[in-house]
Design an enzyme around this catalytic site. Sequence first.
Site, PDB file in Angstrom:
ATOM      1  N   ARG A 100      28.185  57.758  50.062  1.00  0.00           N
ATOM      2  CA  ARG A 100      29.170  57.629  49.007  1.00  0.00           C
ATOM      3  C   ARG A 100      28.899  58.734  47.960  1.00  0.00           C
ATOM      4  O   ARG A 100      27.669  58.783  47.579  1.00  0.00           O
ATOM      5  CB  ARG A 100      29.054  56.055  48.558  1.00  0.00           C
ATOM      6  N   CYS A 193      29.623  38.133  39.201  1.00  0.00           N
ATOM      7  CA  CYS A 193      29.897  37.067  39.988  1.00  0.00           C
ATOM      8  C   CYS A 193      29.048  37.323  41.435  1.00  0.00           C
ATOM      9  O   CYS A 193      29.074  36.449  42.358  1.00  0.00           O
ATOM     10  CB  CYS A 193      31.496  37.172  40.230  1.00  0.00           C
ATOM     11  N   SER A 215      31.533  29.229  56.584  1.00  0.00           N
ATOM     12  CA  SER A 215      31.981  30.602  55.728  1.00  0.00           C
ATOM     13  C   SER A 215      33.261  31.375  56.496  1.00  0.00           C
ATOM     14  O   SER A 215      32.937  31.751  57.860  1.00  0.00           O
ATOM     15  CB  SER A 215      30.617  31.433  55.725  1.00  0.00           C
ATOM     16  N   SER A 267      39.835  40.807  48.784  1.00  0.00           N
ATOM     17  CA  SER A 267      39.878  41.958  48.008  1.00  0.00           C
ATOM     18  C   SER A 267      40.184  42.942  48.725  1.00  0.00           C
ATOM     19  O   SER A 267      40.772  44.264  48.023  1.00  0.00           O
ATOM     20  CB  SER A 267      38.398  42.186  47.388  1.00  0.00           C
ATOM     21  N   THR A 323      35.547  35.771  37.713  1.00  0.00           N
ATOM     22  CA  THR A 323      34.531  37.112  37.303  1.00  0.00           C
ATOM     23  C   THR A 323      35.339  37.182  35.862  1.00  0.00           C
ATOM     24  O   THR A 323      36.508  37.155  35.660  1.00  0.00           O
ATOM     25  CB  THR A 323      34.750  38.229  38.221  1.00  0.00           C
ATOM     26  N   LYS A 326      37.291  41.536  35.966  1.00  0.00           N
ATOM     27  CA  LYS A 326      38.463  42.482  36.732  1.00  0.00           C
ATOM     28  C   LYS A 326      39.782  41.885  35.608  1.00  0.00           C
ATOM     29  O   LYS A 326      39.885  42.858  34.766  1.00  0.00           O
ATOM     30  CB  LYS A 326      38.796  41.749  37.949  1.00  0.00           C
ATOM     31  N   THR A 355      17.370  35.809  34.624  1.00  0.00           N
ATOM     32  CA  THR A 355      18.094  36.982  34.202  1.00  0.00           C
ATOM     33  C   THR A 355      18.637  37.015  32.773  1.00  0.00           C
ATOM     34  O   THR A 355      19.181  36.091  32.334  1.00  0.00           O
ATOM     35  CB  THR A 355      19.329  37.191  35.065  1.00  0.00           C
TER      36      THR A 355
END
Length: 496
Positions: A100, A193, A215, A267, A323, A326, A355
Amino acid sequence: MTCPFLSQLSSTYVRNYWPILMKSYGANCPVVTTVAAKFHSGSEGGDVTKCPFLAETKPSLIKEASRELRDDVIRIGGTFPYESFFREQIMRKKKDHSYRVFKKVNRNATKFPSAIETSRGDNTPITVWCANDYLGMSCHPGVKEAVKAALEAHGAGAGGTRNISGNSALHEALESELASLHHKEAALLFTSCYVANDSTLYTLAKALPGCHIFSDEGNHASMIQGIRNSQVPKHIFRHNDPHHLYEQLQTVDRSVPKIVAFETVHSMTGAICPLEDLCRISHDFGALTFVDEVHAVGLYGEHGAGIGERDNQLPHMDIISGTLGKAFGNIGGYIAADATLIDTVRSYAAGFIFTTSLPPTVVAGARASIAILKKKLIEFGFPVEPTKSHIIPIRIGDPQLCTKVSDVLLKTKGHYIQAINYPTVRRGEEKLRLAPTPHHTKIMMDEFVADLLEVWHAVGLKHSEPCHYCRRPLLQGPCQSGTCDIPNCPQLIVAN
């Protein structure tokens, strides 16, 4: 000949304790001393008569190791070739076209979705088509004013974790609003998120005794990471397939703690899950539902709470993750659930405890964005073909061509739409991911389609015949919707 010493030991023992063995007996081993002497002085040496295990062996039976064997021995004291290793890993990415290169894009806060692209050293005006800022809220005057006010009042940063630096009123107010948005008792903010999904699934799976996780195979990497790290038994059900979930839940006793994790809006494909069916089946077997609404919050439902609000399923969604990065135009993630569950995650999740918390500017901007969206959520329609969501995937199926189309569109036409390659999607499913917003006008859309068509043919791609089921034109292969065995196929949904 076989070493009479090592042959008495198991391979596991040798593998685990070879440094100690080498240190204790290496000086008396003819092979090791020969190689060591050659390595340090360039001369061959080593006296085989010193080997304590061969002392009583007849000299005629003692043979020096071949040069090939000596050259194959690991040289003790050398270092791992880190740089060449990393270079090889990068070359692997470049060879399969999944390497990338980030585009240098500076967005224009006064003229969304316009931006300036500087990858080639000049300032080229472009239109951004692939941002997740779905409603352009990051550039809304009210949001920017809230951020400015918070900056002047509280500074740029939060000062540390909430456990150490304190819990600001801004954070508590935003969590209260998010909980109210999703009709839950409480909410908890995270820095993203990704962290919210990873930390919550890991923490709950480890805390619940004997927990099993079910899942969806299309789940985001953040959910997969949390599930994998928890090391609890996991069951993967086919994407958006309630029947397969039902079959798998039958294999685990109803009394065993279970979490069923899935997304509402996928997504990469834009598919929307059968939310009611997945929640009902999960609860029938005594499972908690963990529902990712990341690509739905702010866009669906009367107040922007997502697909859960739109489909009247909020009471059946035990844990909702969302989130602020977005549709709300900011950064950060969160979960919403009942107060006890939220307090458990707050107390045990390392991703939250250790964090630094979101800065006051972010929190203030997110609160303003939510308030504005509540007043007037969506003023313009979205082109959503071939899915019922706001995401338009244009499948190409080749990483090199996918990147080429993206680059040519940007360099020659001024349209920025990022190529999505492995590992974001599976190999063979490479695509362009389009996310139009209300600020992309019809003129912009017409121009984009015309330019895409020109570039599409210029790179050698062709159009296929229209789908025989819904008669919609496709850019990649004929649709098999009439006999499609993929549950909730977007093409089928649109056709109906």
